[in-house]
Design a protein around this motif. Structure first.
Motif, short mmCIF file in Angstrom:
data_model
loop_
_atom_site.label_atom_id
_atom_site.label_comp_id
_atom_site.label_asym_id
_atom_site.label_seq_id
_atom_site.Cartn_x
_atom_site.Cartn_y
_atom_site.Cartn_z
N MET A 54 -2.46 -4.87 5.69
CA MET A 54 -3.07 -3.59 5.31
C MET A 54 -2.26 -2.90 4.21
O MET A 54 -1.06 -3.10 4.10
CB MET A 54 -3.08 -2.63 6.51
N ARG A 55 -2.94 -2.06 3.46
CA ARG A 55 -2.29 -1.23 2.46
C ARG A 55 -2.16 0.18 3.06
O ARG A 55 -3.18 0.81 3.38
CB ARG A 55 -3.15 -1.22 1.20
N ILE A 56 -0.92 0.63 3.26
CA ILE A 56 -0.66 1.87 4.01
C ILE A 56 0.07 2.89 3.13
O ILE A 56 1.10 2.57 2.53
CB ILE A 56 0.20 1.57 5.26
N LEU A 57 -0.47 4.10 3.08
CA LEU A 57 0.19 5.21 2.38
C LEU A 57 0.96 6.02 3.42
O LEU A 57 0.37 6.58 4.35
CB LEU A 57 -0.86 6.08 1.68
N LEU A 58 2.29 6.07 3.25
CA LEU A 58 3.16 6.75 4.23
C LEU A 58 3.77 7.98 3.58
O LEU A 58 4.63 7.88 2.70
CB LEU A 58 4.26 5.78 4.68
N ILE A 59 3.34 9.15 4.05
CA ILE A 59 3.82 10.42 3.47
C ILE A 59 4.99 10.93 4.30
O ILE A 59 4.90 11.02 5.53
CB ILE A 59 2.66 11.44 3.41
N GLY A 60 6.08 11.27 3.62
CA GLY A 60 7.30 11.67 4.31
C GLY A 60 8.15 10.48 4.66
O GLY A 60 8.89 10.50 5.65
N ALA B 209 -3.72 14.38 -6.74
CA ALA B 209 -3.06 13.52 -7.73
C ALA B 209 -2.44 12.29 -7.05
O ALA B 209 -2.47 11.18 -7.61
CB ALA B 209 -1.99 14.31 -8.47
N MET B 210 -1.90 12.48 -5.85
CA MET B 210 -1.33 11.34 -5.12
C MET B 210 -2.40 10.29 -4.82
O MET B 210 -2.20 9.10 -5.09
CB MET B 210 -0.71 11.82 -3.80
N TYR B 211 -3.54 10.74 -4.28
CA TYR B 211 -4.59 9.79 -3.94
C TYR B 211 -5.12 9.09 -5.20
O TYR B 211 -5.41 7.90 -5.20
CB TYR B 211 -5.73 10.48 -3.20
N GLU B 212 -5.23 9.85 -6.28
CA GLU B 212 -5.70 9.30 -7.56
C GLU B 212 -4.75 8.19 -8.03
O GLU B 212 -5.18 7.13 -8.48
CB GLU B 212 -5.78 10.44 -8.58
N ALA B 213 -3.45 8.44 -7.88
CA ALA B 213 -2.44 7.47 -8.32
C ALA B 213 -2.40 6.24 -7.43
O ALA B 213 -2.21 5.12 -7.91
CB ALA B 213 -1.06 8.14 -8.35
N VAL B 214 -2.60 6.44 -6.14
CA VAL B 214 -2.45 5.34 -5.18
C VAL B 214 -3.71 4.50 -5.05
O VAL B 214 -3.66 3.28 -4.89
CB VAL B 214 -2.03 5.90 -3.79
N GLY B 215 -4.86 5.15 -5.14
CA GLY B 215 -6.12 4.42 -4.99
C GLY B 215 -6.44 4.11 -3.53
O GLY B 215 -5.93 4.78 -2.63
N LYS B 216 -7.27 3.09 -3.31
CA LYS B 216 -7.77 2.79 -1.96
C LYS B 216 -6.67 2.27 -1.03
O LYS B 216 -5.84 1.45 -1.45
CB LYS B 216 -8.87 1.74 -2.05
N VAL B 217 -6.70 2.76 0.19
CA VAL B 217 -5.75 2.30 1.22
C VAL B 217 -6.50 2.07 2.53
O VAL B 217 -7.64 2.51 2.70
CB VAL B 217 -4.61 3.33 1.46
N ASP B 218 -5.83 1.40 3.45
CA ASP B 218 -6.41 1.16 4.77
C ASP B 218 -5.93 2.18 5.79
O ASP B 218 -6.57 2.38 6.82
CB ASP B 218 -6.04 -0.26 5.25
N ALA B 219 -4.79 2.78 5.50
CA ALA B 219 -4.26 3.76 6.45
C ALA B 219 -3.44 4.81 5.70
O ALA B 219 -2.74 4.50 4.74
CB ALA B 219 -3.38 3.08 7.49
N VAL B 220 -3.56 6.05 6.17
CA VAL B 220 -2.72 7.15 5.69
C VAL B 220 -1.92 7.64 6.89
O VAL B 220 -2.50 7.96 7.94
CB VAL B 220 -3.56 8.31 5.12
N ILE B 221 -0.60 7.68 6.73
CA ILE B 221 0.27 8.21 7.79
C ILE B 221 0.99 9.43 7.24
O ILE B 221 1.59 9.37 6.17
CB ILE B 221 1.33 7.17 8.22
N GLY C 298 -8.61 13.13 1.38
CA GLY C 298 -8.24 11.72 1.35
C GLY C 298 -9.26 10.73 1.86
O GLY C 298 -9.18 9.54 1.52
N HIS C 299 -10.25 11.19 2.67
CA HIS C 299 -11.12 10.18 3.30
C HIS C 299 -11.88 9.31 2.29
O HIS C 299 -12.13 8.14 2.58
CB HIS C 299 -12.01 10.79 4.39
N PRO C 300 -12.22 9.82 1.10
CA PRO C 300 -12.90 8.92 0.15
C PRO C 300 -12.02 7.75 -0.32
O PRO C 300 -12.53 6.76 -0.83
CB PRO C 300 -13.24 9.84 -1.04
N TYR C 301 -10.71 7.90 -0.17
CA TYR C 301 -9.78 6.85 -0.60
C TYR C 301 -9.45 5.86 0.51
O TYR C 301 -8.71 4.90 0.29
CB TYR C 301 -8.48 7.48 -1.12
N VAL C 302 -9.93 6.12 1.71
CA VAL C 302 -9.62 5.25 2.85
C VAL C 302 -10.76 4.24 3.04
O VAL C 302 -11.93 4.62 3.10
CB VAL C 302 -9.37 6.07 4.14
#
Lengths: 199, 199
Positions: free
Chosen positions: B1-7, B48-60, B97-101
């Motif tokens: 999976m592609r995971i965006l981990l904030i913090g 801007a973060m979501y725009e830079a990262v693009g599609k992911v499977d999980a946001v934490i 963020g949900h449009p990017y998930v």
């Protein structure tokens, strides 16, 4: 007791007023009506209300505004409606108000069934109620001078059935005089940190 | 999976990163460090973060800032710290963020023990966590495309014991790798609308 009732003109507020006014001095506050006007989204307005009213034995806050709408279309600005009124507005009534509450007085805030039993479109309202509930439980252990704090979480009201029933399928409405009893329990009783659910 | 981990640079974030990075692609985000910078108190920064990262499977999303201090001295401005970061910041990560998930992806937010088990000075933090918890439960029933949403509510961490123990008397700290398992359960499992308490 001398009781400040915020939102006295609303459906719940009217029922609470009716329940308490025979035994207590009730000062009605509201955005567009009442003995004193207040907009709970404004710290200045809250401070001015307390300044005008002076010392009381109980502060009761009825609903506050929330945003209702599909999660997929909800923006941060929509959600801010619930944050500013039902959540921060009610919390600020406590933060700015405790110096005006007599020893062993009380605050009673309002949450709602959606925090426990969600419906489509209700995520923002649930958030605000859940925040108020947790604040009440935590604030109760450090309120000064024996001041108590509780919240009432009502179901959909009989009186608002026509307006809200399509959004609350299968929810069995409760009459507002029954909800008013929970506020009475908070004001006239001795408990603190509680959530009185009237479902 | 592609995971965006904030913090990702925080105590919990580091443990979650360590747990997930061997099996997944983890994109680290943070205020001062990471593959992408983000300030969750700003809608523009989140977008801007979501725009830079693009599609992911999980946001934490790991903790977020809260105000800690005596209720009697707490001002609306103090409380706003918790509202803007831990509460609205995390909710806005979902709203924006949900449009990017991807379909059947997930959000995992962070709450905390204070919403259930309050301590002196913790009313604002409790409020923020209680709001996030109720939002998660309500949002879960209307997330689009099978996207799931949960929250993890950790106790005080072993790693932060020295710093926080005076404020949490009698709380038995948990090691951050154990807390990280709750995030793994949320991301790799199938549940939604849940609060994973690690007390």
């Amino acid at each position: 007791m001398r009781i400040l009732l915020i939102g006295a003109a609303g459906t719940i507020g009217s029922a609470v007023h009716k329940e308490l006014v025979s035994r207590h001095e009730v000062i009605a506050a509201g955005r567009h009506a009442g003995d004193v006007r207040v907009d709970i989204t404004s710290d200045e307005s809250i401070a001015a209300m307390y300044e005008a009213v002076g010392k009381v034995d109980a502060v009761i806050s009825t609903p506050g505004a929330t945003y209702f709408g599909a999660l997929e279309d909800m923006t941060p600005e929509h959600n801010e409606i619930s944050i500013r009124s039902k959540l921060a507005g009610q919390v600020n009534l406590v933060l700015l108000g405790h110096p005006y509450v007599n020893d062993r007085g009380s605050f009673t805030l309002t949450t709602g069934i959606l925090m426990d039993d969600p419906v489509l479109g209700g995520a923002s309202a649930a958030m605000a109620s859940g925040g108020v509930k947790a604040f009440v439980q935590a604030a109760a252990i450090e309120m000064p001078r024996g001041i108590r704090i509780n919240n009432v979480s009502p179901n959909v009201l009989e009186e608002s059935k026509e307006k809200y029933e399509p959004f609350f399928p299968g929810f069995v409405p409760v009459p507002s005089p029954r909800v008013a009893q929970a506020y009475r329990k908070s004001v006239e009783g001795g408990q603190t940190g509680k959530t009185y659910t009237v479902y």
